[in-house]
Design an enzyme around this catalytic site. Structure first.
Site, PDB file in Angstrom:
ATOM      1  N   HIS A 313       0.848  -1.183   0.000  1.00 35.98           N
ATOM      2  CA  HIS A 313       0.000   0.000   0.000  1.00 35.98           C
ATOM      3  C   HIS A 313       0.882   1.230   0.000  1.00 35.98           C
ATOM      4  O   HIS A 313       1.952   1.219   0.614  1.00 35.98           O
ATOM      5  CB  HIS A 313      -0.900   0.002   1.257  1.00 35.98           C
ATOM      6  CG  HIS A 313      -2.053   0.926   1.144  1.00 35.98           C
ATOM      7  ND1 HIS A 313      -1.954   2.257   1.453  1.00 35.98           N
ATOM      8  CD2 HIS A 313      -3.325   0.712   0.736  1.00 35.98           C
ATOM      9  CE1 HIS A 313      -3.134   2.820   1.239  1.00 35.98           C
ATOM     10  NE2 HIS A 313      -3.978   1.911   0.806  1.00 35.98           N
ATOM     11  N   ASP A 371      -7.922  -5.659   0.389  1.00 34.14           N
ATOM     12  CA  ASP A 371      -8.400  -6.473  -0.732  1.00 34.14           C
ATOM     13  C   ASP A 371      -8.010  -7.938  -0.628  1.00 34.14           C
ATOM     14  O   ASP A 371      -8.539  -8.776  -1.352  1.00 34.14           O
ATOM     15  CB  ASP A 371      -7.854  -5.909  -2.047  1.00 34.14           C
ATOM     16  CG  ASP A 371      -8.460  -4.567  -2.344  1.00 34.14           C
ATOM     17  OD1 ASP A 371      -9.655  -4.413  -2.079  1.00 34.14           O
ATOM     18  OD2 ASP A 371      -7.739  -3.683  -2.812  1.00 34.14           O
TER      19      ASP A 371
HETATM   20  N1  ACO Z   1       3.968  -7.589  -4.731  1.00 34.12           N
HETATM   21  C1  ACO Z   1       5.312  -7.624  -4.932  1.00 34.12           C
HETATM   22  N2  ACO Z   1       6.116  -6.548  -4.830  1.00 34.12           N
HETATM   23  C2  ACO Z   1       5.530  -5.385  -4.518  1.00 34.12           C
HETATM   24  C3  ACO Z   1       4.142  -5.271  -4.275  1.00 34.12           C
HETATM   25  C4  ACO Z   1       3.357  -6.437  -4.391  1.00 34.12           C
HETATM   26  N3  ACO Z   1       2.029  -6.397  -4.190  1.00 34.12           N
HETATM   27  N4  ACO Z   1       3.839  -3.994  -3.992  1.00 34.12           N
HETATM   28  C5  ACO Z   1       4.984  -3.312  -4.033  1.00 34.12           C
HETATM   29  N5  ACO Z   1       6.027  -4.163  -4.338  1.00 34.12           N
HETATM   30  C6  ACO Z   1       7.453  -3.826  -4.419  1.00 34.12           C
HETATM   31  C7  ACO Z   1       7.781  -3.110  -5.731  1.00 34.12           C
HETATM   32  O1  ACO Z   1       8.194  -4.020  -6.725  1.00 34.12           O
HETATM   33  C8  ACO Z   1       8.919  -2.207  -5.271  1.00 34.12           C
HETATM   34  O2  ACO Z   1      10.075  -2.992  -5.155  1.00 34.12           O
HETATM   35  P1  ACO Z   1      11.525  -2.380  -5.583  1.00 34.12           P
HETATM   36  O3  ACO Z   1      11.779  -1.279  -4.599  1.00 34.12           O
HETATM   37  O4  ACO Z   1      12.447  -3.535  -5.494  1.00 34.12           O
HETATM   38  O5  ACO Z   1      11.364  -1.871  -6.981  1.00 34.12           O
HETATM   39  C9  ACO Z   1       8.521  -1.787  -3.872  1.00 34.12           C
HETATM   40  O6  ACO Z   1       7.704  -2.871  -3.380  1.00 34.12           O
HETATM   41  C10 ACO Z   1       7.734  -0.488  -3.808  1.00 34.12           C
HETATM   42  O7  ACO Z   1       6.628  -0.607  -4.687  1.00 34.12           O
HETATM   43  P2  ACO Z   1       5.927   0.619  -5.403  1.00 34.12           P
HETATM   44  O8  ACO Z   1       5.153   0.111  -6.582  1.00 34.12           O
HETATM   45  O9  ACO Z   1       6.942   1.692  -5.658  1.00 34.12           O
HETATM   46  O10 ACO Z   1       4.969   1.128  -4.271  1.00 34.12           O
HETATM   47  P3  ACO Z   1       3.706   2.057  -4.469  1.00 34.12           P
HETATM   48  O11 ACO Z   1       3.474   2.733  -3.177  1.00 34.12           O
HETATM   49  O12 ACO Z   1       3.840   2.901  -5.669  1.00 34.12           O
HETATM   50  O13 ACO Z   1       2.552   0.986  -4.783  1.00 34.12           O
HETATM   51  C11 ACO Z   1       0.646  -0.362  -4.643  1.00 34.12           C
HETATM   52  C12 ACO Z   1       1.501   0.707  -3.951  1.00 34.12           C
HETATM   53  C13 ACO Z   1       0.208   0.137  -6.041  1.00 34.12           C
HETATM   54  C14 ACO Z   1      -0.625  -0.605  -3.835  1.00 34.12           C
HETATM   55  C15 ACO Z   1       1.471  -1.667  -4.778  1.00 34.12           C
HETATM   56  O14 ACO Z   1       1.858  -2.129  -3.497  1.00 34.12           O
HETATM   57  C16 ACO Z   1       0.732  -2.768  -5.539  1.00 34.12           C
HETATM   58  O15 ACO Z   1       0.767  -2.785  -6.770  1.00 34.12           O
HETATM   59  N6  ACO Z   1       0.055  -3.702  -4.789  1.00 34.12           N
HETATM   60  C17 ACO Z   1      -0.708  -4.736  -5.443  1.00 34.12           C
HETATM   61  C18 ACO Z   1      -2.053  -4.183  -5.854  1.00 34.12           C
HETATM   62  C19 ACO Z   1      -2.974  -3.943  -4.668  1.00 34.12           C
HETATM   63  O16 ACO Z   1      -3.146  -4.809  -3.823  1.00 34.12           O
HETATM   64  N7  ACO Z   1      -3.600  -2.751  -4.660  1.00 34.12           N
HETATM   65  C20 ACO Z   1      -4.560  -2.408  -3.626  1.00 34.12           C
HETATM   66  C21 ACO Z   1      -4.165  -1.191  -2.892  1.00 34.12           C
HETATM   67  S1  ACO Z   1      -5.335  -0.904  -1.598  1.00 34.12           S
HETATM   68  C22 ACO Z   1      -6.669  -0.223  -2.348  1.00 34.12           C
HETATM   69  O17 ACO Z   1      -6.620   0.411  -3.360  1.00 34.12           O
HETATM   70  C23 ACO Z   1      -7.942  -0.467  -1.674  1.00 34.12           C
END
Ligand code: ACO
Length: 431
Positions: A313, A371
């Site tokens: 998140h 979720d």
């Molecule tokens: N699975 C694996 N790796 C992940 C995940 C994940 N779900 N989420 C983040 N990471 C990793 C990224 O690859 C990144 O790694 P790195 O530093 O080695 O490149 C690091 O964690 C940071 O990730 P970002 O994408 O920069 O984080 P951001 O804050 O932009 O993304 C997000 C947040 C979009 C929610 C992300 O965690 C994600 O895509 N999660 C999966 C989708 C999800 O569950 N969304 C629901 C959010 S809650 C809602 O809307 C109700």
């Protein structure tokens, strides 16, 4: 706004004079630097794609402490609201700032439940869609179409119009979501039954048929209501910011909410509950719990595009408090339906356990979000996967409208207009 004791000074290496930036403090949470006059005073913009460090507004509605894993609506912890209030109490709180007393509660419940029916013409509008259309495509259209059906509440600058539009949106979204579902299935629409609770009525419109009476199961009714409470608002997330930006042009509330629905659809946001359930089903098809390690390894591969959906998140760097409540609700629903041995639930638990212990997830502070379990709850209730995000949109409508109304009621609000760092070609002539 209250000035903080902290002072901020910005210096430049090119000889431009230093400037002082006001710093404001909120009631809780980080201070903010006021950069509104920065461009006028210095000729530079700030650069923050994705709003990683930018507060876009002042708000009194929702507070999140991502490190602690805390969520407050108007100061009340989500755990207490989920235990002691129902969704309509929560709507009242988000819209009006305080929990209702007994009279206000009865009046508000009556008001909303009297507005559940939609204009009869809406069903003919719905007929224009293919039966196999994604419910979010349908819902984006239906939410926007409300401005064509309810002309008498589209002036966003009129406080009474805003209030009527808020009531209509909260009351009618469940009806529209259920209609989208019935249309896809080819079943007759079920008219709302206003003697039922908000959540009970939704279940009736979703699962009832004209052929036999539908009895609302109180455990599922409570689970649905809790789902609505947990999704009601979440401060300045992508869809809420979309609603605010859209509404900042002075467009009508229904159009702004349609923009929010469209934004919510994405798998990085509201679409994650659908994506999380699809992911669990894919792992199940690969071989279930035995394949969890293999899947996690794929997620962790360098440059992998596979994410553990329902994990991570932007704000929570700790367990999402809504995920804990949703896990509890999941247990209750599965027990009620005799599905304790549900393989997807077992799979989700195995996946969660491995991820919470794995260095990759621990280092990046990736925890389950709301979720992760909400899809299993909805699937157990009988809601088709494609409808999950639509139900999230239904629940979030109150948050969107509360945030939109807060912005419009602020005499200082301006149309939202970000600036950019232009890196394209400089002026040139067509040969
Ligand atoms: N699975 C694996 N790796 C992940 C995940 C994940 N779900 N989420 C983040 N990471 C990793 C990224 O690859 C990144 O790694 P790195 O530093 O080695 O490149 C690091 O964690 C940071 O990730 P970002 O994408 O920069 O984080 P951001 O804050 O932009 O993304 C997000 C947040 C979009 C929610 C992300 O965690 C994600 O895509 N999660 C999966 C989708 C999800 O569950 N969304 C629901 C959010 S809650 C809602 O809307 C109700």
């Amino acid at each position: 706004m209250n000035l903080s004791d902290t002072k901020a000074k910005l210096s430049f290496s090119n000889g431009s004079p230093d400037i002082n930036l006001p710093v404001y403090k909120g009631s809780i949470g980080p201070d903010v630097l006021d950069i509104r006059k920065l461009y006028g005073q210095t000729g530079v913009f700030t650069y923050d794609p994705g709003f990683m460090s930018t507060a876009a507004c002042e708000s009194t509605i929702t507070y999140i402490d991502g490190d602690k894993g805390e969520l407050l609506y108007r100061g009340y912890p989500i755990e207490q609201l989920a235990e002691k209030c129902d969704y309509l109490d929560t709507c009242y709180l988000l819209l009006r700032g305080e929990l209702p007393n007994a009279t206000q509660r009865a009046d508000f419940h009556k008001l909303v439940l009297q507005h559940t029916m939609v204009h009869e013409q809406m069903q003919f509008f719905l007929r224009g869609f293919r039966r196999d259309a994604h419910p979010m495509a349908v819902l984006t259209g239906l939410a926007g179409a409300m401005s064509a059906f309810y002309h008498d509440s589209i002036d966003i600058h009129n406080a009474q119009h805003r209030e009527i539009a808020a009531t209509r949106l909260i009351a009618k979204m469940p009806t529209l979501v259920a209609m989208a579902h019935k249309y896809g299935k080819g079943e007759p629409y079920m008219y709302p039954q206003n003697h039922l609770s908000y959540a009970g009525n939704f279940l009736h419109m979703m699962f009832g048929t004209p052929c036999e009476p539908y009895k609302v199961n109180p455990v599922l009714e409570k689970a649905m209501d809790r789902f609505f409470i947990l999704h009601a608002d979440h401060e300045q997330n992508a869809s809420t910011s979309t609603v605010r930006l859209c509404g900042s042009s002075g467009t009508n509330p229904f159009a702004a909410i349609a923009a929010g629905v469209a934004c919510l659809w994405g798998p990085a946001h509201g679409g994650a509950n659908e994506a999380a359930l699809n992911m669990l089903e894919d792992i199940q098809a690969m071989g279930g719990v035995a394949k969890v390690g293999e899947f996690v390894a794929k997620v962790k591969e360098k440059n992998s595009t596979v994410r553990l959906m329902g994990f991570g998140h932007r704000v929570y760097k700790n367990y999402d408090p809504r995920a804990k409540l949703m896990q509890k609700t999941c247990n209750e629903v599965l027990a009620e339906l005799g599905l304790e041995k549900d393989p997807l639930f077992a799979l989700a638990k195995a996946l969660e356990k491995i991820a919470l212990e794995d260095d990759y997830f621990v280092q990046r502070k990736l925890y389950p979000n709301v979720d992760f379990y909400s899809g299993i709850v909805q699937r157990a209730i009988g809601i088709p996967v494609k409808l999950f995000t639509g139900i999230f949109a239904l629940a979030r409508t109150v948050g969107w409208i509360a945030q939109l109304n807060e912005m419009i009621a602020d005499p200082d609000y301006k149309i939202g207009r970000p600036r950019q760092l232009y890196v394209g070609p400089v002026r040139r002539n067509v040969p």
